[in-house]
Enzyme design. Structure first.
Site, PDB file in Angstrom:
ATOM      1  CG  HIS A   1      -1.669  -1.293   1.408  1.00 41.25           C
ATOM      2  ND1 HIS A   1      -1.192  -2.276   2.251  1.00 41.25           N
ATOM      3  CD2 HIS A   1      -2.797  -1.780   0.822  1.00 41.25           C
ATOM      4  CE1 HIS A   1      -2.014  -3.322   2.195  1.00 41.25           C
ATOM      5  NE2 HIS A   1      -2.976  -3.053   1.350  1.00 41.25           N
TER       6      HIS A   1
HETATM    7  S1  FES Z   1       1.790  -0.609   3.240  1.00 41.81           S
HETATM    8 FE1  FES Z   1       0.202  -1.984   3.714  1.00 41.81          FE
HETATM    9  S2  FES Z   1       1.292  -3.703   4.486  1.00 41.81           S
HETATM   10 FE2  FES Z   1       2.845  -2.267   4.059  1.00 41.81          FE
END
Ligand code: FES
Length: 215
Positions: A163
């Protein structure tokens, strides 16, 4: 104390020598940004029962060159061990970088007391982290080179492809990303200048990894 069988493994005992788990290559593959050559470095694999018990493990770090990282397993978790260059250490002290971090002074309990400093480690040049993103548990990729696909402001660090969380080369998380905390630092101490014992604090410390805010 690490198990005696393990202590033997740190010596040049060919009978117990095997390539230890190196996750760096697969972690890099998941990053999907500029390619970085992560040299394949061997260390010793402790006995299976030692690992299963979660006992401390001794890791030979003598072959890690400045700017390189190895990844080993401890308690089924990836442990990043990196040797930072003088230039990389200099960047960690940048006030500009500090202003972009969520917890630049490691105020949250994500590390033992002996790593609550600007370099988040017992020795400035050697970084030891639990390589699990504090957002949802992916393994961040090692992206030490500045710039590239991560943009002109990127100074090198860890990028989580899941993410988009970003951490610097001390495992400190940047603002504006999903991950809420710095990467944890496990208990460890230096058995010698070239061997790190993961899972055991130095004398006088009782740090327990299970007490961190986010593991
Ligand atoms: S940014 Fe979501 S698990 Fe690392």
């Amino acid at each position: 104390m690490a198990e005696s069988g393990h202590a033997q493994a740190v010596d040049s005992h060919e009978g117990t020598r095997r390539d230890f788990l190196i996750l760096a290559a697969s972690a890099m593959g998941a990053v999907g940004v500029g390619a970085v050559a992560v040299p394949f470095i061997s260390s010793m694999e402790p006995a299976r029962d030692t690992l299963a018990a979660g006992a401390p493990v001794d890791i030979d770090i003598s072959h890690i060159q400045p700017g390189q990282q190895i990844v080993v397993l401890w308690r089924s978790r990836p442990i990043f061990i990196m040797r930072r260059t003088p230039e990389e250490l200099q960047k960690l002290q940048s006030t500009q970088e500090a202003s972009e971090l969520r917890d630049p002074d490691s105020s949250e309990l994500q590390q033992p007391e002996y790593a609550k400093n600007w370099h988040r480690s017992a020795k400035p040049e050697i970084l030891v982290l639990v390589g699990i993103c504090t957002h949802l548990g992916c393994i961040p990729g090692f992206v030490p080179q500045p710039g590239g696909d991560l943009g002109p402001s990127w100074q090198g660090g860890y990028f989580c492809p899941c993410h988009g969380s970003r951490y610097d080369l001390a495992g400190r998380v940047f603002q504006g990303v999903p991950a809420p905390y710095n990467l944890p630092v496990p208990p460890y101490n230096f058995v010698s200048d070239t061997v790190i014992r993961i899972g055991e604090n130095p004398p006088g410390s009782t740090f327990d990894l299970n007490t961190v805010v986010q593991l």
